[in-house]
Design an enzyme around this catalytic site. Sequence first.
Site, PDB file in Angstrom:
ATOM      1  N   ASP A  75      -6.645  -7.193   3.536  1.00 33.96           N
ATOM      2  CA  ASP A  75      -7.689  -6.441   2.676  1.00 33.96           C
ATOM      3  C   ASP A  75      -8.665  -7.511   2.135  1.00 33.96           C
ATOM      4  O   ASP A  75      -9.809  -7.439   2.229  1.00 33.96           O
ATOM      5  CB  ASP A  75      -7.122  -5.369   1.674  1.00 33.96           C
ATOM      6  CG  ASP A  75      -8.163  -4.892   0.952  1.00 33.96           C
ATOM      7  OD1 ASP A  75      -9.148  -4.227   1.601  1.00 33.96           O
ATOM      8  OD2 ASP A  75      -7.981  -4.611  -0.340  1.00 33.96           O
ATOM      9  N   TYR A  96       0.686  -1.146   0.226  1.00 31.96           N
ATOM     10  CA  TYR A  96      -0.149  -0.069  -0.116  1.00 31.96           C
ATOM     11  C   TYR A  96       0.953   1.086   0.088  1.00 31.96           C
ATOM     12  O   TYR A  96       0.472   2.115  -0.449  1.00 31.96           O
ATOM     13  CB  TYR A  96      -0.739   0.070   1.260  1.00 31.96           C
ATOM     14  CG  TYR A  96      -2.218  -0.674   1.056  1.00 31.96           C
ATOM     15  CD1 TYR A  96      -2.418  -1.908   0.511  1.00 31.96           C
ATOM     16  CD2 TYR A  96      -3.401   0.031   1.205  1.00 31.96           C
ATOM     17  CE1 TYR A  96      -3.524  -2.392   0.610  1.00 31.96           C
ATOM     18  CE2 TYR A  96      -4.579  -0.536   0.937  1.00 31.96           C
ATOM     19  CZ  TYR A  96      -4.597  -1.838   0.637  1.00 31.96           C
ATOM     20  OH  TYR A  96      -5.912  -2.307   0.264  1.00 31.96           O
ATOM     21  N   LYS A 119       3.128 -15.255   1.893  1.00 32.77           N
ATOM     22  CA  LYS A 119       3.342 -16.216   0.741  1.00 32.77           C
ATOM     23  C   LYS A 119       4.888 -16.338   0.738  1.00 32.77           C
ATOM     24  O   LYS A 119       5.834 -15.724  -0.162  1.00 32.77           O
ATOM     25  CB  LYS A 119       3.121 -15.523  -0.693  1.00 32.77           C
ATOM     26  CG  LYS A 119       1.341 -15.416  -0.791  1.00 32.77           C
ATOM     27  CD  LYS A 119       1.111 -17.029  -1.491  1.00 32.77           C
ATOM     28  CE  LYS A 119       1.514 -17.123  -2.908  1.00 32.77           C
ATOM     29  NZ  LYS A 119       1.371 -18.391  -3.173  1.00 32.77           N
ATOM     30  N   ASP A 134     -12.552  -9.107   3.442  1.00 33.48           N
ATOM     31  CA  ASP A 134     -13.622  -9.169   2.386  1.00 33.48           C
ATOM     32  C   ASP A 134     -14.249 -10.536   2.352  1.00 33.48           C
ATOM     33  O   ASP A 134     -15.420 -10.546   2.537  1.00 33.48           O
ATOM     34  CB  ASP A 134     -13.429  -8.637   1.011  1.00 33.48           C
ATOM     35  CG  ASP A 134     -13.621  -7.163   0.909  1.00 33.48           C
ATOM     36  OD1 ASP A 134     -13.607  -6.635   1.877  1.00 33.48           O
ATOM     37  OD2 ASP A 134     -13.919  -6.670  -0.320  1.00 33.48           O
ATOM     38  N   ASP A 152      -2.812 -18.042   0.216  1.00 27.99           N
ATOM     39  CA  ASP A 152      -3.819 -18.476  -0.736  1.00 27.99           C
ATOM     40  C   ASP A 152      -4.649 -19.668   0.020  1.00 27.99           C
ATOM     41  O   ASP A 152      -5.810 -19.946  -0.202  1.00 27.99           O
ATOM     42  CB  ASP A 152      -3.370 -19.005  -2.188  1.00 27.99           C
ATOM     43  CG  ASP A 152      -2.116 -19.872  -1.936  1.00 27.99           C
ATOM     44  OD1 ASP A 152      -1.547 -19.837  -0.963  1.00 27.99           O
ATOM     45  OD2 ASP A 152      -1.743 -20.564  -2.880  1.00 27.99           O
TER      46      ASP A 152
HETATM   47  C1  IPM Z   1     -10.307  -1.459   3.412  1.00 27.59           C
HETATM   48  C2  IPM Z   1     -10.682  -0.719   1.849  1.00 27.59           C
HETATM   49  C3  IPM Z   1      -9.494   0.403   1.856  1.00 27.59           C
HETATM   50  C4  IPM Z   1      -8.458  -0.620   1.514  1.00 27.59           C
HETATM   51  C5  IPM Z   1      -9.758   1.100   0.610  1.00 27.59           C
HETATM   52  C6  IPM Z   1     -10.835   2.193   0.669  1.00 27.59           C
HETATM   53  C7  IPM Z   1      -8.442   1.971   0.450  1.00 27.59           C
HETATM   54  O1  IPM Z   1     -10.920  -1.487   0.913  1.00 27.59           O
HETATM   55  O2  IPM Z   1     -10.467  -0.677   4.303  1.00 27.59           O
HETATM   56  O3  IPM Z   1     -10.686  -2.624   3.134  1.00 27.59           O
HETATM   57  O4  IPM Z   1      -7.983  -1.131   0.687  1.00 27.59           O
HETATM   58  O5  IPM Z   1      -7.597  -0.663   2.394  1.00 27.59           O
HETATM   59 MG    MG Z   2     -10.988  -3.622   1.630  1.00 29.88          MG
END
Ligand code: IPM
Ligand code: MG
Length: 371
Positions: free
Chosen positions: A250, A142, A193, A254, A226
């Site tokens: 990240d 990042y 990884k 999700d 993975d």
């Molecule tokens: C998260 C989001 C952020 C990230 C974005 C909005 C920059 O996806 O907080 O998970 O990638 O960290």
């Molecule tokens: Mg995210």
Amino acid sequence: MAAHKLLLLPGDGIGVEVLAEVRRILAFIEQKGILSFEIEEDLVGGAAYDAHGVAITDAAMQKAKAADAILFGAVGGPQWDGVPYDVRPEAGLLRLRKELELFANLRPAICYPALADASALKRELVDGLDIVIVRELTGGVYFGEPKEITDLPNGQKRAVDTQVYETYEIERIAKVAFELARVRSNRVTSAEKRNVMKSGLLWNQVVTATHKAGYEDVKLDHMLADALGMQLVRAPKQFDVIVTDNLFGDILSDVASMLTGSLGMLPSASLGAEDPATGKRKALYEPVHGSAPDIAGKGLANPIAMIASLAMALKYSLGKPELANVLDRAISEVLADGLRTGDIWTEGMTKVGTSEMGGAVLKKFETLLSA
Ligand code: IPM
Ligand code: MG
């Protein structure tokens, strides 16, 4: 009673709507005389860009640095797709994380019993799920330099992002994971990884060394990122605390969100190091979901992730862990009563909007507190 300094950054899209529900709960907590707040508010993301041409102003950053806790909604939306990269909405959030050194991102994924049928997985796989992803938040790909797109002599372009970690960055996030595991089920799974990345190799070595140097009471496993993604959807309950880097964290968070029924359910806390003088840490609380432009402004968004983020603030920044538990219980009971926003709605349940859901949680919270 000393007032706690809060900064509210609603941002864009549904961020504005879900934070409005938190504002109601804060007002109630104050009115009850439980805590007192000094509340500031500012723009971030596309809203800040439209007003000031940047994703967050220096003045807002100053407020953020002075705050005991920041409550953040969401940023982004298609109307800002064309804005210059440096001032795109996400840059505001990344600046906050980086300049406040909020290196530890805690993303709990809890499957409320009432929601087990809203998950994409079978009920028995997720019912009772309670895991936390500890994501490194200020390093890795990042923020690594160089980060650029350059022109090559042959007319092609070349894009570079840099994945980079130093020992101290891995060590401090590993410690957060081990300490958190101790007050939970005492197990940590570290994901990287190492089979393809030098940074993965170092990650693995430093986590192992940190474990040896004072955390051997915690059970530690290593898993390739993975494979961990696969295991998260195969048998998620095998995990307790997962520690991983910024990018894997990240993605995996999700994935974890869908185990709980909806992205609209996941809160998060982003914490800095403890100040040795005051014992305080800088902290930002935000739902894991984004600005959801498709439903923004319609009163349909699920405010639970945002409200659960407030619960995390009560626990980690405002010295009220018991109150945080009551708020979490209020959420759980409202779900048990059958109330659902569209994202978690299933046959036979009562469909409600953002403010009805927020209002129901607040009412339950009041009832539980006076019981
Ligand atoms: C998260 C989001 C952020 C990230 C974005 C909005 C920059 O996806 O907080 O998970 O990638 O960290
Ligand atoms: Mg995210």
